[in-house]
Write a protein that holds these residues in place. Sequence first.
Motif, short mmCIF file in Angstrom:
data_model
loop_
_atom_site.label_atom_id
_atom_site.label_comp_id
_atom_site.label_asym_id
_atom_site.label_seq_id
_atom_site.Cartn_x
_atom_site.Cartn_y
_atom_site.Cartn_z
N LEU A 58 0.83 -1.21 0.00
CA LEU A 58 0.00 0.00 0.00
C LEU A 58 0.87 1.26 0.00
O LEU A 58 0.61 2.22 -0.72
CB LEU A 58 -0.94 -0.01 1.21
N ILE A 59 1.92 1.23 0.81
CA ILE A 59 2.76 2.42 0.90
C ILE A 59 3.63 2.59 -0.35
O ILE A 59 3.73 3.69 -0.90
CB ILE A 59 3.64 2.37 2.18
N SER A 60 4.19 1.49 -0.84
CA SER A 60 5.10 1.62 -2.00
C SER A 60 4.32 1.96 -3.27
O SER A 60 4.85 2.62 -4.16
CB SER A 60 5.92 0.34 -2.20
N GLN A 61 3.07 1.56 -3.32
CA GLN A 61 2.21 1.86 -4.48
C GLN A 61 2.09 3.38 -4.68
O GLN A 61 1.97 3.85 -5.81
CB GLN A 61 0.86 1.17 -4.27
N GLY A 62 2.09 4.11 -3.57
CA GLY A 62 2.29 5.55 -3.67
C GLY A 62 1.10 6.44 -3.94
O GLY A 62 1.22 7.66 -3.92
#
Length: 223
Positions: A134-138
């Motif tokens: 979720l975080i790396s998807q940005g």
Amino acid sequence: MYDVKGNLHDVQSSLPDGVELVAISKYHPNEYIMSAYEEGQRAFGESHEQELRQKAASLPNDIKWHFIGHLQTNKVKYIAPYIDTIESVDSLKLLREINKQAEKNNRIIDVLLELHIAEESTKYGLTLDACRELISQGEWRTMKHVRIVGLMMMASFTDDMQQVAGEFQKASCFFDEMKAQYFASDNNFRIRSWGMSNDYPVAIRHGSNMVRIGTKIFGPRVY
Ligand SMILES: *Cc1c(COP(=O)(O)O)cnc(C)c1O
């Protein structure tokens, strides 16, 4: 009446500097909340939208309400006008809806991403892999009305404090990893919300800087 003020002082005096207390008031009456409020407590946590709605309508409006329960997307619109922090964000879909409803209310809502580390299958939250994804998807970077201020988790419900400590430590290491990789220059990302009545001293030894304490302040809940 239960000695809320005395208990609150006991809990507060046991917290090191820099650890914030959220008093978890779910299932407890307004009088109990007001007792803690009169002692200066401002952050309170609730887990049901309807109960929170009733309390928020009749209690002082400088209370900072934290939502800590499982939140359905169709309920976000009810809390968006006034909620301070939503601690239990466990999907991108929910994050998008919070951003949308916060925008409608011309607000920025603080959120924590809830991790699932405990062994119980009943607990909500993102696995570490799902959270990393979720975080790396940005996409969150484009959401101007939510601010990811940290992580939340609950340890397994067990007397095995070694296991509990291991879970807190896992959360703490994961926080450090996310901080370094994605939030190094973002001072808002700083909250590690773990620790409840029966395990908060352990949580604090393993990186917590926000504890969510109900029973130890307000007594047993009457469901
Ligand atoms: C109820 C609840 C708490 C507080 O639990 P106590 O054991 O009463 O301190 C903390 N966090 C969450 C997510 C809760 O649902």
